[in-house]
Design an enzyme around this catalytic site. Structure first.
Site, PDB file in Angstrom:
ATOM      1  N   GLY A 269       2.494 -17.678  11.509  1.00  0.00           N
ATOM      2  CA  GLY A 269       3.594 -17.202  11.891  1.00  0.00           C
ATOM      3  C   GLY A 269       4.486 -16.876  10.410  1.00  0.00           C
TER       4      GLY A 269
ATOM      5  CB  ILE B  98       0.504 -28.423   9.163  1.00  0.00           C
ATOM      6  CG1 ILE B  98       0.911 -28.034  10.915  1.00  0.00           C
ATOM      7  CG2 ILE B  98       0.174 -30.039   9.024  1.00  0.00           C
ATOM      8  CD1 ILE B  98      -0.209 -28.198  11.545  1.00  0.00           C
TER       9      ILE B  98
ATOM     10  CE  LYS C 155      -4.556  -1.039   2.143  1.00  0.00           C
ATOM     11  NZ  LYS C 155      -4.632  -1.402   3.406  1.00  0.00           N
TER      12      LYS C 155
ATOM     13  CE  LYS D  76      -6.755 -21.033   9.587  1.00  0.00           C
ATOM     14  NZ  LYS D  76      -5.982 -20.950  10.911  1.00  0.00           N
TER      15      LYS D  76
ATOM     16  CD  GLU E 186       0.143 -27.653   2.158  1.00  0.00           C
ATOM     17  OE1 GLU E 186       0.060 -28.699   1.402  1.00  0.00           O
ATOM     18  OE2 GLU E 186      -0.775 -27.973   3.180  1.00  0.00           O
TER      19      GLU E 186
ATOM     20  N   GLY F 124       1.031 -11.056  20.002  1.00  0.00           N
ATOM     21  CA  GLY F 124       0.677 -10.897  18.698  1.00  0.00           C
ATOM     22  C   GLY F 124      -0.083 -12.004  17.976  1.00  0.00           C
TER      23      GLY F 124
HETATM   24  N1  HSE Z   1      -5.579 -16.348  13.307  1.00  0.00           N
HETATM   25  C1  HSE Z   1      -4.861 -17.588  12.607  1.00  0.00           C
HETATM   26  C2  HSE Z   1      -4.700 -18.644  14.026  1.00  0.00           C
HETATM   27  C3  HSE Z   1      -3.855 -17.518  12.023  1.00  0.00           C
HETATM   28  O1  HSE Z   1      -4.816 -17.975  15.002  1.00  0.00           O
HETATM   29  O2  HSE Z   1      -4.705 -19.780  13.936  1.00  0.00           O
HETATM   30  C4  HSE Z   1      -3.649 -18.125  10.782  1.00  0.00           C
HETATM   31  O3  HSE Z   1      -4.584 -18.629  10.134  1.00  0.00           O
END
Ligand code: HSE
Length: 426
Positions: free
Chosen positions: A302, A136, A45, A205, A129, A187
């Site tokens: 991460g 994973i 941005k 997911k 992935e 974080g």
């Molecule tokens: N906010 C997601 C978690 C990070 O806490 O697993 C990755 O999707």
């Protein structure tokens, strides 16, 4: 050595991870892919923002057209996240014959059909992935390594933030809000934690995992979703007393040709491997009719773990390009989703009642009359005005529980139905 030019859309956590890995493992990646991978443009941005990585200024652009119109860029890595403008950028890139790697669970879960259809029409590769389980290799696992199996169930801890919060509540007795605050300070949780704590992230997911495991299109609307905000330290304590741990599980099972799709806090035996997946780790437990029980465990988020999955996809594209081995399956939405009222589970039920004679008997009869068999009941504390009753049921149909709870709710001695948590005796 051949050179391949790629572009990154976004330079947040995942984008930085990709940049770092491509530099850190340059030589290995050359050997493994057969290419020198060059990030030739990065869409951001704000070009002038101070960044903690050393990306040359001439590589940065704030105009997507610079990437789209550059025919020398062969792979676009989308790590912006969300729907808008990410989906549009991916579709436009594919129409320019660029291959796509993305970490975007929301886009795949809700717009996967458009994205995969475009990839097939344009004859480009589309890899994702990093969208589930960070580092994973679960997508590859389901698409490739486990194709010999009929998958019976997939049960995952696929949200690291909620797993971190529940771990702190379980191991250190924190309440939800203090644990959330700690997750934000570290974080893991965002300033607005809704997507994680209300289980939207896990729902996206699970949509992706279910589609792959059961060869179908699953709509996010067909997933029952319940977050962790109502879990109290007292529930964690009772769970321990019964030999359980509470985890936010994402569950898909095929039972009698119907799919059961649900994300909710669940009590599981403290001896099960999933019960020992702590902190922000993720794990996915799979039952296949050939492989048996399988569990994949690792970092679900991460910079570097997620970057690892993204860079792995880039290498897959480069390898498949040479062998022509890529194929995109278009799936049909042909599944029957099991109504939540007809799922079978055991239940933990915590109720506050007035401590009057006959209350326990009355509630027990209501359970009995609705075909809910009680495994155990606990009433703790000295005689006082209000008491907590905790019931654990045998396996029963959820509809029976709902009918019984409606009647119990209406009793004059019922103060509050505090919590109902499903139990999976894995
Ligand atoms: N906010 C997601 C978690 C990070 O806490 O697993 C990755 O999707």
């Amino acid at each position: 050595m051949r050179n391949v030019k790629i572009a990154l859309l976004g330079l947040g956590n995942v984008g930085k991870g990709v940049w770092k890995i491509l530099n850190m493992n340059k030589e290995e990646l050359k050997k493994r892919s057969g290419y020198n991978i060059e990030i030739s443009k990065v869409l951001v941005k704000d070009i002038n923002k101070n960044r903690d990585i050393d990306v040359p200024k001439e590589v940065l652009t704030n105009d997507f057209e610079d990437i789209l119109q550059d025919n020398s860029i062969e792979i676009v890595v989308e790590v912006i996240g969300g729907i808008d403008p990410a989906v549009d950028y991916m579709v436009k890139s594919m129409k320019k014959k660029k291959h796509i790697v993305t970490a975007n669970k929301m886009a795949i879960a809700t717009k996967g059909n458009i994205l995969l259809k475009t990839a097939r029409e344009e004859n480009v590769m589309f890899y994702y992935e990093a969208s589930v389980g960070g580092g994973i290799p679960i997508i590859h696992g389901l698409k490739e390594s486990l194709t010999a199996n009929k998958i019976e169930e997939v049960i995952g801890i696929i949200n690291g933030t909620t797993n971190y919060i529940l771990t702190k509540m379980t191991l250190f007795g924190l309440n939800f809000y203090d644990a959330l605050k700690e997750a934000q300070e570290k974080g893991y949780a965002e300033a607005d934690p809704t997507s994680d704590v209300e289980a939207f992230d896990a729902m996206y997911k699970l949509t992706i995992l279910s589609s792959l495991a059961f060869d179908t299109i699953v709509s996010t609307d067909s997933i029952y979703r319940e977050g962790i905000t109502n879990i109290k330290p007292i529930d964690i304590e009772y769970a321990k007393e019964f030999g359980y741990v509470i985890k936010l599980l994402s569950i898909v099972k095929e039972i009698d040709g119907q799919l059961e799709l649900r994300v909710h806090p669940t009590m599981i035996p403290s001896t099960h491997p999933l019960a020992n997946v702590n902190d922000s780790f993720n794990a996915i437990f799979i039952k296949g009719n050939a492989v048996g029980d399988l569990m994949l465990y690792g970092r679900g988020a991460g910079e570097l773990p997620t970057g690892s999955a993204v860079v792995g996809d880039i290498v897959s594209i480069l390898r498949n390009r040479q062998s022509g081995a890529s194929r995109i399956d278009i799936k049909e939405e042909n599944n029957i989703i099991k109504n939540m009222n007809s799922i079978i589970s055991e239940y933990y039920i915590r109720i506050t009642v007035k401590d009057n004679p006959g209350v326990l008997g009355e509630i027990s009869s209501i359970f009995g009359n609705n075909n809910v068999s009680i495994l155990s009941v606990i009433q703790k504390g000295k005689r006082q005005e209000k008491v907590t009753l905790v019931f654990i049921t045998h396996s029963t149909i959820e509809g029976n529980i709902n009918r019984a709870m409606e009647i119990i709710q209406s009793l004059k001695d019922t103060e509050k139905i505090e919590n109902i948590i499903r139990i999976e005796n894995l």
